[in-house]
Design an enzyme around this catalytic site. Structure first.
Site: not given
Ligand SMILES: Cc1ncc(COP(=O)(O)O)c(C=O)c1O
Length: 407
Positions: A136, A217, A253
């Site tokens: 990312w 993460d 999310k």
């Protein structure tokens, strides 16, 4: 007069590579335009989704007239922190029972990573962090700006569109002892490629033998497989061995709380005493940064996590989102097979999570945007959550044209 401005020498910065896709999309007037750039869930109708259970929790909070808007403590909402740790490490985690975990509420996944990074830059003896290649895009900036030295480890093999496991082991094996290693807990972004359980176990053994510090993460727990427990498997494996680690959690999310900015940073330590000293220092990181976190989103999460009924409702809604994404993978794969699009597209169904790393090159992506008004990041990453049964054929047509007409 511009020349009189004390800011006249400011150079225009480039758009963020991911959020910039949406900026370009918004400027496109085509009725057929499709945004597969940003990682946000959409319904079959292409609309953003607020989970039913989130609406219910918000209603309860609004109706509770005893609630006030006082500042939260620096570390955030206590219930939220406890429940977040249980969610990622497991309800029966010995580390939690032994009070070896400290959890602080942060500004979603990004803020949790940043607070963890700032803490490490100030207090950890080894300032090198290894991040996967690719990863990312924000990782490099978050860790670099915090003062860590960012290095990459091999992760993705474009030839197989899968994991470069040998390369990963070699690079981590050659990392200086004590180095920090950023690991995507599941649903690796942007590649959608995760290690198998057996590979995770080998990674764990290697990292522990070299004293490398894992920093997980976790932005997609429950979103990858539809199971909250399965998606936390990698993290729990590392906690089960009694060693230390950091974990950044996001509820963007999996609870659809994107704009509420709800997340948590947990640090698993060897003893309760170390954990409590660590927490005291985390407060010193947070206080001058944003003082204390916002109350609303964390209250929604805590309301849902502490009520068995609401928790169950959440897991059903979460699974429905994950299943819809998985079904889009199959539909896109089938559509390309039906068109006889050259190449092997099986990675679309093998990859997991929100994104497919298509393997399309920058020119092919530019072609699809220009000719088909389909927007995605220039590395060929598409958000499967932005697709629907209606738009799959459009995307398949565009990919087919790009592959057959653009080298
Ligand atoms: C790998 C990864 N980490 C962290 C995040 C952070 O997201 P947020 O700050 O919205 O929780 C994202 C979001 O796209 C992500 O993909």
């Amino acid at each position: 007069m511009e020349s009189s401005s004390v800011f006249a020498n400011i150079v225009r910065a480039p758009e963020d590579p991911i959020l910039g896709v949406t900026v370009a999309y918004n400027k496109d007037s085509s009725p057929h335009k499709l945004n597969l750039g940003v990682g946000a869930y959409r319904t079959e109708e292409g609309k953003p989704l607020v989970l039913n259970v989130v609406r219910r929790a918000e209603q309860m909070l609004v109706n509770d007239s005893s609630r006030v808007k006082e500042y939260l403590p620096i570390v955030g909402l206590a219930d939220f922190n406890k429940l977040s740790a249980k969610l990622i490490f497991g309800a029966d985690s010995p580390a939690i029972q032994e009070n070896r975990v400290t959890t602080v509420q942060c500004l979603s996944g990004t803020g949790s990573l940043r607070v963890g990074a700032e803490f490490l830059a100030r207090h950890y003896h080894q300032l090198v962090i290894y991040i996967p290649n690719p990863t990312w895009g924000n990782h490099t900036k978050i860790f670099g700006l915090a003062g860590l030295s960012v290095k990459a480890y091999r992760y993705y093999d474009p030839a197989t569109r899968g994991l470069d496991f040998q390369g990963l082991l070699e690079d981590l094996g050659a990392a200086p002892s004590g180095s920090i290693v950023l690991l995507h807990a599941c649903a690796h972004n942007p590649t959608g490629v995760d290690p198998t359980i057996e590979q995770w176990e080998q990674i764990r053994q290697l990292m522990r033998s070299k004293g490398l510090l894992p920093f997980f993460d976790s932005a997609y727990q429950g979103f990858a497989s539809g199971s909250l427990d399965a998606d936390a498997g990698s993290v729990r494996m590392f906690v089960a061995d009694g060693g230390e680690c950091l974990a950044a959690q996001s509820y963007a999310k999996n609870m659809g709380l994107y704009g509420e900015r709800v997340g948590a940073l947990s640090m698993v330590c060897k003893t309760a005493d170390v954990a409590s000293r660590v927490e005291s220092q985390l407060k010193l990181v947070i206080r001058p940064m944003y003082s204390n976190p916002p109350i609303h989103g964390a209250s929604i999460v805590a309301t849902i996590l502490k009520d068995r009924d609401m928790y169950n409702e959440w897991t059903v809604e979460l699974k429905a989102m994950a299943d819809r994404i998985i079904s889009m993978r199959q539909k896109l794969f089938d559509a390309l097979s039906a068109r006889g699009t050259p190449g092997d597209w099986s990675h679309i169904i093998k990859q997991i999570g929100m994104f497919t790393f298509t393997g399309l090159n920058t020119e092919q992506v530019a072609f699809m945007t220009k000719e088909y008004h389909i927007y995605m990041t220039s590395d060929g990453r598409i958000s499967m959550a932005g697709l629907s049964s209606r738009t799959v054929p459009l995307l398949a047509d565009a990919i087919h044209a790009a592959v057959t007409r653009v080298g």
